[in-house]
Scaffold this motif. Structure first.
Motif, PDB file in Angstrom:
ATOM      1  N   TYR A  99      44.658  27.296  44.462  1.00  0.00           N
ATOM      2  CA  TYR A  99      43.494  27.055  43.595  1.00  0.00           C
ATOM      3  C   TYR A  99      43.702  27.704  42.230  1.00  0.00           C
ATOM      4  N   ASP A 100      44.807  27.333  41.594  1.00  0.00           N
ATOM      5  CA  ASP A 100      45.179  27.921  40.302  1.00  0.00           C
ATOM      6  C   ASP A 100      44.726  27.083  39.110  1.00  0.00           C
ATOM      7  N   GLY A 101      43.895  26.073  39.369  1.00  0.00           N
ATOM      8  CA  GLY A 101      43.384  25.224  38.299  1.00  0.00           C
ATOM      9  C   GLY A 101      44.181  23.950  38.096  1.00  0.00           C
ATOM     10  N   SER A 102      45.382  23.878  38.667  1.00  0.00           N
ATOM     11  CA  SER A 102      46.219  22.696  38.455  1.00  0.00           C
ATOM     12  C   SER A 102      45.661  21.459  39.147  1.00  0.00           C
ATOM     13  N   ASN A 103      44.849  21.643  40.177  1.00  0.00           N
ATOM     14  CA  ASN A 103      44.232  20.510  40.877  1.00  0.00           C
ATOM     15  C   ASN A 103      42.744  20.367  40.534  1.00  0.00           C
ATOM     16  N   GLY A 104      42.315  21.054  39.479  1.00  0.00           N
ATOM     17  CA  GLY A 104      40.908  20.995  39.068  1.00  0.00           C
ATOM     18  C   GLY A 104      40.040  22.057  39.702  1.00  0.00           C
ATOM     19  N   LYS A 105      40.537  22.722  40.722  1.00  0.00           N
ATOM     20  CA  LYS A 105      39.788  23.792  41.387  1.00  0.00           C
ATOM     21  C   LYS A 105      40.403  25.135  41.030  1.00  0.00           C
ATOM     22  N   SER A 106      39.569  26.067  40.617  1.00  0.00           N
ATOM     23  CA  SER A 106      40.020  27.414  40.286  1.00  0.00           C
ATOM     24  C   SER A 106      39.215  28.424  41.081  1.00  0.00           C
ATOM     25  N   TYR A 107      39.925  29.201  41.871  1.00  0.00           N
ATOM     26  CA  TYR A 107      39.323  30.295  42.609  1.00  0.00           C
ATOM     27  C   TYR A 107      39.993  31.587  42.156  1.00  0.00           C
ATOM     28  N   LEU A 108      39.249  32.672  42.238  1.00  0.00           N
ATOM     29  CA  LEU A 108      39.865  33.982  42.067  1.00  0.00           C
ATOM     30  C   LEU A 108      39.213  34.926  43.057  1.00  0.00           C
ATOM     31  N   ALA A 109      39.986  35.931  43.451  1.00  0.00           N
ATOM     32  CA  ALA A 109      39.465  36.937  44.377  1.00  0.00           C
ATOM     33  C   ALA A 109      39.141  38.200  43.607  1.00  0.00           C
ATOM     34  N   MET A 110      38.070  38.835  44.031  1.00  0.00           N
ATOM     35  CA  MET A 110      37.641  40.098  43.435  1.00  0.00           C
ATOM     36  C   MET A 110      36.983  40.919  44.532  1.00  0.00           C
ATOM     37  N   GLY A 111      37.526  42.092  44.787  1.00  0.00           N
ATOM     38  CA  GLY A 111      36.904  42.992  45.754  1.00  0.00           C
ATOM     39  C   GLY A 111      36.777  42.425  47.149  1.00  0.00           C
ATOM     40  N   GLY A 112      37.735  41.606  47.573  1.00  0.00           N
ATOM     41  CA  GLY A 112      37.724  41.066  48.929  1.00  0.00           C
ATOM     42  C   GLY A 112      36.996  39.753  49.093  1.00  0.00           C
ATOM     43  N   LEU A 113      36.365  39.263  48.038  1.00  0.00           N
ATOM     44  CA  LEU A 113      35.684  37.970  48.094  1.00  0.00           C
ATOM     45  C   LEU A 113      36.395  36.976  47.188  1.00  0.00           C
ATOM     46  N   SER A 138      34.051  27.043  34.910  1.00  0.00           N
ATOM     47  CA  SER A 138      34.381  27.637  33.621  1.00  0.00           C
ATOM     48  C   SER A 138      35.746  27.153  33.128  1.00  0.00           C
ATOM     49  N   PRO A 139      35.806  26.604  31.927  1.00  0.00           N
ATOM     50  CA  PRO A 139      37.103  26.179  31.387  1.00  0.00           C
ATOM     51  C   PRO A 139      38.052  27.362  31.152  1.00  0.00           C
ATOM     52  N   ASN A 140      37.525  28.565  31.113  1.00  0.00           N
ATOM     53  CA  ASN A 140      38.362  29.751  30.922  1.00  0.00           C
ATOM     54  C   ASN A 140      39.375  29.944  32.043  1.00  0.00           C
ATOM     55  N   TYR A 141      39.079  29.424  33.240  1.00  0.00           N
ATOM     56  CA  TYR A 141      39.962  29.610  34.393  1.00  0.00           C
ATOM     57  C   TYR A 141      40.816  28.378  34.682  1.00  0.00           C
ATOM     58  N   SER A 151      43.104  31.941  32.591  1.00  0.00           N
ATOM     59  CA  SER A 151      43.787  31.103  33.576  1.00  0.00           C
ATOM     60  C   SER A 151      44.794  31.886  34.417  1.00  0.00           C
ATOM     61  N   MET A 152      45.300  32.991  33.887  1.00  0.00           N
ATOM     62  CA  MET A 152      46.262  33.786  34.665  1.00  0.00           C
ATOM     63  C   MET A 152      45.638  34.369  35.930  1.00  0.00           C
ATOM     64  N   PHE A 153      44.299  34.456  35.977  1.00  0.00           N
ATOM     65  CA  PHE A 153      43.615  34.997  37.140  1.00  0.00           C
ATOM     66  C   PHE A 153      43.327  33.935  38.202  1.00  0.00           C
ATOM     67  N   ALA A 154      43.394  32.656  37.835  1.00  0.00           N
ATOM     68  CA  ALA A 154      43.094  31.575  38.772  1.00  0.00           C
ATOM     69  C   ALA A 154      44.153  31.532  39.863  1.00  0.00           C
ATOM     70  N   GLY A 155      43.691  31.468  41.103  1.00  0.00           N
ATOM     71  CA  GLY A 155      44.594  31.441  42.241  1.00  0.00           C
ATOM     72  C   GLY A 155      45.139  32.803  42.617  1.00  0.00           C
ATOM     73  N   PHE A 212      45.798  42.655  31.411  1.00  0.00           N
ATOM     74  CA  PHE A 212      46.378  41.325  31.545  1.00  0.00           C
ATOM     75  C   PHE A 212      47.832  41.415  32.004  1.00  0.00           C
ATOM     76  N   ASP A 213      48.284  42.598  32.387  1.00  0.00           N
ATOM     77  CA  ASP A 213      49.648  42.777  32.873  1.00  0.00           C
ATOM     78  C   ASP A 213      49.754  42.114  34.248  1.00  0.00           C
ATOM     79  N   PRO A 214      50.644  41.120  34.397  1.00  0.00           N
ATOM     80  CA  PRO A 214      50.730  40.378  35.662  1.00  0.00           C
ATOM     81  C   PRO A 214      51.082  41.227  36.879  1.00  0.00           C
ATOM     82  N   GLN A 215      51.643  42.419  36.677  1.00  0.00           N
ATOM     83  CA  GLN A 215      51.972  43.259  37.835  1.00  0.00           C
ATOM     84  C   GLN A 215      50.743  43.557  38.673  1.00  0.00           C
ATOM     85  N   TRP A 216      49.575  43.681  38.032  1.00  0.00           N
ATOM     86  CA  TRP A 216      48.354  44.024  38.766  1.00  0.00           C
ATOM     87  C   TRP A 216      47.846  42.871  39.617  1.00  0.00           C
TER      88      TRP A 216
END
Length: 135
Positions: free
Chosen positions: A41-55, A62-65, A72-76, A88-92
């Motif tokens: 769900y990284d936005g490439s198929n129109g769906k963007s999900y992100l996890a935060m705190g276990g959810l 949001s077009p931002n994701y 967009s780096m947070f999507a998926g 915004f460091d990808p290591q995290w």
């Protein structure tokens, strides 16, 4: 019951999340999703999900994701540590909460972000460890 006492009980109930309608989504009632599943769900198929705190949150509205969006780096991804550290460091995005020392400040920041997402986006799943993460 005096007014002050009743108001105090209401405040305690609100802070503990024990009044219906105020309670956060309980993870036990949600479908489970691993990081590997979340990556779809990284936005490439129109769906963007992100996890935060276990959810896992559906941020598709949001077009931002979406691809090319500012976040967009947070999507998926599990954005818990990246957003908790305001980085915004990808290591995290590759590390989990088990990989780092969780200071009180980091925990507080993560909780603030989790509350932000809970208020703004629908929760679609609970993020769980994959079998290889548990080994």
């Amino acid at each position: 019951m005096s007014g002050k006492y009743f108001a105090g009980l209401v405040l305690v109930a609100l802070l503990s999340g024990s009044i219906l309608g105020i309670v956060s989504v309980t993870s036990s009632s949600l479908p489970k999703m691993t990081r590997e599943e979340l990556a779809k769900y990284d936005g490439s198929n129109g769906k963007s999900y992100l996890a935060m705190g276990g959810l896992v949150f559906d941020v598709s509205e949001s077009p931002n994701y979406q691809k090319g969006g500012g976040y967009s780096m947070f999507a998926g991804k599990d954005a818990t540590l990246a957003l908790g550290k305001m980085s915004f460091d990808p290591q995290w995005l590759e590390l989990t909460e088990d990989d780092v020392e969780m200071s009180e400040g980091l925990r507080s920041s993560i909780q603030g972000w989790k509350e932000f997402y809970e208020e703004k986006y629908p929760v679609v799943a609970e993020l769980v460890k994959s079998q290889k993460q548990e080994l």
